[in-house]
Enzyme design. Structure first.
Site, mmCIF file in Angstrom:
data_model
loop_
_atom_site.group_PDB
_atom_site.id
_atom_site.type_symbol
_atom_site.label_atom_id
_atom_site.label_comp_id
_atom_site.label_asym_id
_atom_site.label_seq_id
_atom_site.Cartn_x
_atom_site.Cartn_y
_atom_site.Cartn_z
ATOM 1 N N ARG A 194 -1.506 2.582 -0.029
ATOM 2 C CA ARG A 194 -0.307 1.950 -0.559
ATOM 3 C C ARG A 194 0.030 0.723 0.287
ATOM 4 O O ARG A 194 -0.341 0.640 1.457
ATOM 5 C CB ARG A 194 0.871 2.934 -0.534
ATOM 6 C CG ARG A 194 0.643 4.209 -1.330
ATOM 7 C CD ARG A 194 1.839 5.140 -1.198
ATOM 8 N NE ARG A 194 1.674 6.362 -1.987
ATOM 9 C CZ ARG A 194 1.148 7.493 -1.522
ATOM 10 N NH1 ARG A 194 0.729 7.554 -0.254
ATOM 11 N NH2 ARG A 194 1.039 8.555 -2.296
ATOM 12 N N HIS B 15 -0.347 -2.400 -6.003
ATOM 13 C CA HIS B 15 -0.497 -1.110 -6.674
ATOM 14 C C HIS B 15 -1.604 -1.149 -7.717
ATOM 15 O O HIS B 15 -2.263 -0.132 -7.969
ATOM 16 C CB HIS B 15 0.822 -0.687 -7.327
ATOM 17 C CG HIS B 15 0.996 0.793 -7.390
ATOM 18 N ND1 HIS B 15 1.122 1.593 -6.265
ATOM 19 C CD2 HIS B 15 1.016 1.651 -8.438
ATOM 20 C CE1 HIS B 15 1.233 2.853 -6.625
ATOM 21 N NE2 HIS B 15 1.168 2.921 -7.933
ATOM 22 N N ARG C 185 -4.691 -0.464 -5.983
ATOM 23 C CA ARG C 185 -4.763 0.987 -5.736
ATOM 24 C C ARG C 185 -5.319 1.689 -6.979
ATOM 25 O O ARG C 185 -6.165 2.585 -6.872
ATOM 26 C CB ARG C 185 -3.375 1.519 -5.371
ATOM 27 C CG ARG C 185 -3.279 3.023 -5.094
ATOM 28 C CD ARG C 185 -1.901 3.315 -4.516
ATOM 29 N NE ARG C 185 -1.509 4.694 -4.639
ATOM 30 C CZ ARG C 185 -1.822 5.661 -3.779
ATOM 31 N NH1 ARG C 185 -2.574 5.392 -2.736
ATOM 32 N NH2 ARG C 185 -1.389 6.901 -3.955
ATOM 33 N N HIS D 225 -2.008 12.014 -2.687
ATOM 34 C CA HIS D 225 -1.180 12.663 -3.703
ATOM 35 C C HIS D 225 -0.869 14.099 -3.303
ATOM 36 O O HIS D 225 -1.679 14.759 -2.641
ATOM 37 C CB HIS D 225 -1.896 12.674 -5.063
ATOM 38 C CG HIS D 225 -1.890 11.337 -5.736
ATOM 39 N ND1 HIS D 225 -2.738 11.013 -6.774
ATOM 40 C CD2 HIS D 225 -1.130 10.225 -5.525
ATOM 41 C CE1 HIS D 225 -2.496 9.777 -7.170
ATOM 42 N NE2 HIS D 225 -1.540 9.282 -6.434
#
Length: 316
Positions: free
Chosen positions: A159, A255, A258, A281
């Site tokens: 991130r 993002h 990502r 996650h």
């Protein structure tokens, strides 16, 4: 307003728990929307807030054109807020209990192609000033830094907040320890040889550019030798995306890189659990969203040589 004191105390509680700035910002935004709704509804006491009011609040967001994912994210934040009120003894009930989430549409995440990522890395290596190429210690630092930013985000799926908080001591030969991940969870991410080589180039020009200057211990630095902020990274990627002629329908952001990294790992045959660990996650259900975004042709190509009969033949 009567509720403001509770809102501010809750935000202070979030800050004392060392929640990410982005999370606190979202809480502030949600509480402002809730406060405006309660004022319009002429509700001035916590005990008067019911499940019906929370449902009406969510419906008011929907009428304003908010998407289901956005509204559901607000409900999650509301649940945390009212749970805190309950724990602190400020409220006897939690009106968010029993409020169901809106059914979300199956979203297909569109991201960069391999060619677009390579072009972004290439244009990152060219620094222009007044439409002419410049070659100084400073510009060499900027170009090598920008190339490293793209390469790290595209190759490790970290991130943008995590990228900005990496310290030099967090790098261990072929991996980086992510200490400030979402939810304060630590994890390692693997560094490929091209990224390791780029880190070496970047550190060399960084040392020359800031020779004799006291700088922060962060890996990615601003032009002043201080910690780079997420907004700075976003500006860099948006600019590079434009210069690399990335498709207009693709949002050029950290993002999206990502997303690119996650989808590429899945396309290359890495299992969902491993990708989930790499992304940081909390469960594989979040990661499975990336699987939905793979084109049918890509799935067929990846499975063609892994069919049961193909594997039986190989064993023979």
């Amino acid at each position: 307003m009567y509720f403001d004191e509770f809102f501010e105390e809750f935000i202070f509680n979030c800050q004392s728990r060392n929640l990410a700035d982005g999370t606190i910002k979202r809480y502030r935004k949600m509480l402002k929307l809730l406060g405006d709704f309660l004022e319009q509804s002429k509700i001035d006491d916590l005990d008067d807030i019911t499940t019906k009011h929370i449902r009406h609040f969510m419906l008011s967001l929907k009428r304003k054109g908010s998407k289901e994912t956005y509204i559901n994210s607000h409900l999650k934040l509301l649940r945390s807020f009212f749970t805190w009120l309950l724990d602190e003894g400020y409220n006897d009930t939690n009106p968010t209990i029993g409020v169901k989430f809106f059914k979300e549409k199956k979203v297909v995440i569109k991201t960069f192609t391999d060619e677009e990522v390579l072009r972004m890395i290439e244009v990152a290596g060219i620094y222009k000033y007044n439409n002419r190429k410049v070659n100084t210690e400073f510009t060499r630092f900027i170009t090598q830094r920008n190339k490293l930013i793209i390469m790290l985000l595209a190759d490790t799926a970290i991130r943008v907040n995590e990228l900005c908080t990496i310290k030099n001591d967090d790098i261990y030969k072929d991996r980086i320890l992510i200490k400030e991940g979402k939810g304060d969870k630590e994890r390692f991410v693997y560094l490929s040889n091209p990224v390791i080589a780029q880190i070496m180039k970047y550190n060399r020009v960084k040392k020359n550019n800031f020779d004799g200057v006291v700088i922060d211990d962060n890996l990615i630095l601003s032009k002043n030798g201080t910690k780079t902020m997420p907004l700075d990274i976003q500006v860099v990627i948006k600019k590079l995306g434009k210069e690399a002629n990335v498709r207009k329908e693709i949002r050029c952001s950290p993002h999206t890189l990502r997303h690119y990294s996650a989808q590429t790992l899945l396309k290359n045959g890495v299992d969902v659990y491993s990708v989930s660990r790499i992304l940081g996650h909390s469960n594989t259900k979040i990661t499975e969203v990336y699987l939905r975004s793979l084109e049918t042709d890509e799935v067929l190509i990846n499975t063609r040589n892994k069919s049961p009969l193909s594997l039986i033949k190989r064993k023979k």
